[in-house]
Scaffold this motif. Structure first.
Motif, PDB file in Angstrom:
ATOM      1  N   ALA A  87      45.204  30.550  39.220  1.00 39.48           N
ATOM      2  CA  ALA A  87      44.774  31.651  38.351  1.00 39.48           C
ATOM      3  C   ALA A  87      44.069  32.727  39.159  1.00 39.48           C
ATOM      4  O   ALA A  87      44.324  33.926  38.980  1.00 39.48           O
ATOM      5  N   LYS A  88      43.203  32.310  40.066  1.00 41.60           N
ATOM      6  CA  LYS A  88      42.466  33.276  40.887  1.00 41.60           C
ATOM      7  C   LYS A  88      43.393  34.040  41.817  1.00 41.60           C
ATOM      8  O   LYS A  88      43.221  35.242  42.030  1.00 41.60           O
ATOM      9  N   GLU A  89      44.383  33.362  42.353  1.00 39.15           N
ATOM     10  CA  GLU A  89      45.347  34.014  43.243  1.00 39.15           C
ATOM     11  C   GLU A  89      46.162  35.061  42.476  1.00 39.15           C
ATOM     12  O   GLU A  89      46.363  36.178  42.948  1.00 39.15           O
ATOM     13  N   THR A  90      46.621  34.696  41.298  1.00 34.92           N
ATOM     14  CA  THR A  90      47.393  35.621  40.480  1.00 34.92           C
ATOM     15  C   THR A  90      46.519  36.778  40.015  1.00 34.92           C
ATOM     16  O   THR A  90      46.971  37.928  39.963  1.00 34.92           O
ATOM     17  N   LEU A  91      45.274  36.490  39.706  1.00 38.96           N
ATOM     18  CA  LEU A  91      44.332  37.533  39.318  1.00 38.96           C
ATOM     19  C   LEU A  91      44.109  38.506  40.477  1.00 38.96           C
ATOM     20  O   LEU A  91      44.005  39.714  40.271  1.00 38.96           O
ATOM     21  N   ASN A  92      44.064  37.985  41.678  1.00 38.78           N
ATOM     22  CA  ASN A  92      43.915  38.834  42.857  1.00 38.78           C
ATOM     23  C   ASN A  92      45.112  39.776  42.999  1.00 38.78           C
ATOM     24  O   ASN A  92      44.949  40.950  43.343  1.00 38.78           O
ATOM     25  N   THR A  93      46.292  39.280  42.710  1.00 34.06           N
ATOM     26  CA  THR A  93      47.493  40.125  42.743  1.00 34.06           C
ATOM     27  C   THR A  93      47.366  41.243  41.716  1.00 34.06           C
ATOM     28  O   THR A  93      47.682  42.404  42.006  1.00 34.06           O
ATOM     29  N   ALA A  94      46.898  40.909  40.528  1.00 38.11           N
ATOM     30  CA  ALA A  94      46.694  41.926  39.488  1.00 38.11           C
ATOM     31  C   ALA A  94      45.653  42.942  39.936  1.00 38.11           C
ATOM     32  O   ALA A  94      45.830  44.154  39.743  1.00 38.11           O
ATOM     33  N   HIS A  95      44.594  42.465  40.523  1.00 39.74           N
ATOM     34  CA  HIS A  95      43.534  43.362  40.985  1.00 39.74           C
ATOM     35  C   HIS A  95      44.063  44.310  42.064  1.00 39.74           C
ATOM     36  O   HIS A  95      43.700  45.483  42.103  1.00 39.74           O
TER      37      HIS A  95
END
Length: 109
Positions: free
Chosen positions: A48-56
Motif C-alpha cells: 500500500a505504501k509503495e503504491t501510495l508513493n507512486t500516486a504521490h
C-alpha cells in the motif's frame, strides 16, 4: 482541449487508480491483521505504501508542471483525484496503526 489539459487529466486518472489501489491494499492489510496473519498484513501495508508513493509521485509531477508555468484548467476530475489521494494517505496511515494494535494484542496473549 490543450495538450497540457489532456496530460493533466491523464495524470488525474493515474492518481485515482494508484490511490485506489493503495487504499485497497491497506484494507486487505487490516483484514489480514484481523485474521491473525500479521506477516501478510505487514506485506500488504508495504505494498500500500509503495503504491501510495507512486500516486504521490504523479501528484508531484502535476504540481511541478504547474510551477513551471504550464497552466492547467482545474476540473472536477482533478479535484476528485486529489481527494482520492488524501483519503488513501489517511487510510494507509490508519491501517498501520490498526496493524500495530493487532500485533500488540497478539503479543499480550
Amino acid at each position: 482541449m490543450t495538450e497540457e489539459n489532456n496530460a493533466a487529466l491523464q495524470q488525474a486518472m493515474q492518481l485515482m487508480l494508484n490511490a485506489g489501489d493503495a487504499k485497497e491494499a491497506a484494507h486487505e492489510a487490516i483484514e489480514a491483521a484481523h485474521d491473525g496473519d500479521l506477516a501478510s498484513a505487514k506485506q500488504k501495508l508495504a505494498q500500500a505504501k509503495e503504491t501510495l508513493n507512486t500516486a504521490h509521485n504523479t501528484q508531484t509531477k502535476m504540481l511541478t508542471s504547474e510551477a513551471q508555468g504550464k497552466k492547467v484548467e482545474l476540473t472536477l476530475l482533478i479535484v476528485h483525484a486529489q481527494d482520492h489521494l488524501m483519503t488513501a494517505i489517511t487510510y494507509v496511515d490508519l491501517a498501520g496503526e490498526i496493524i500495530r494494535l493487532y500485533q500488540r494484542l497478539a503479543e499480550d496473549k
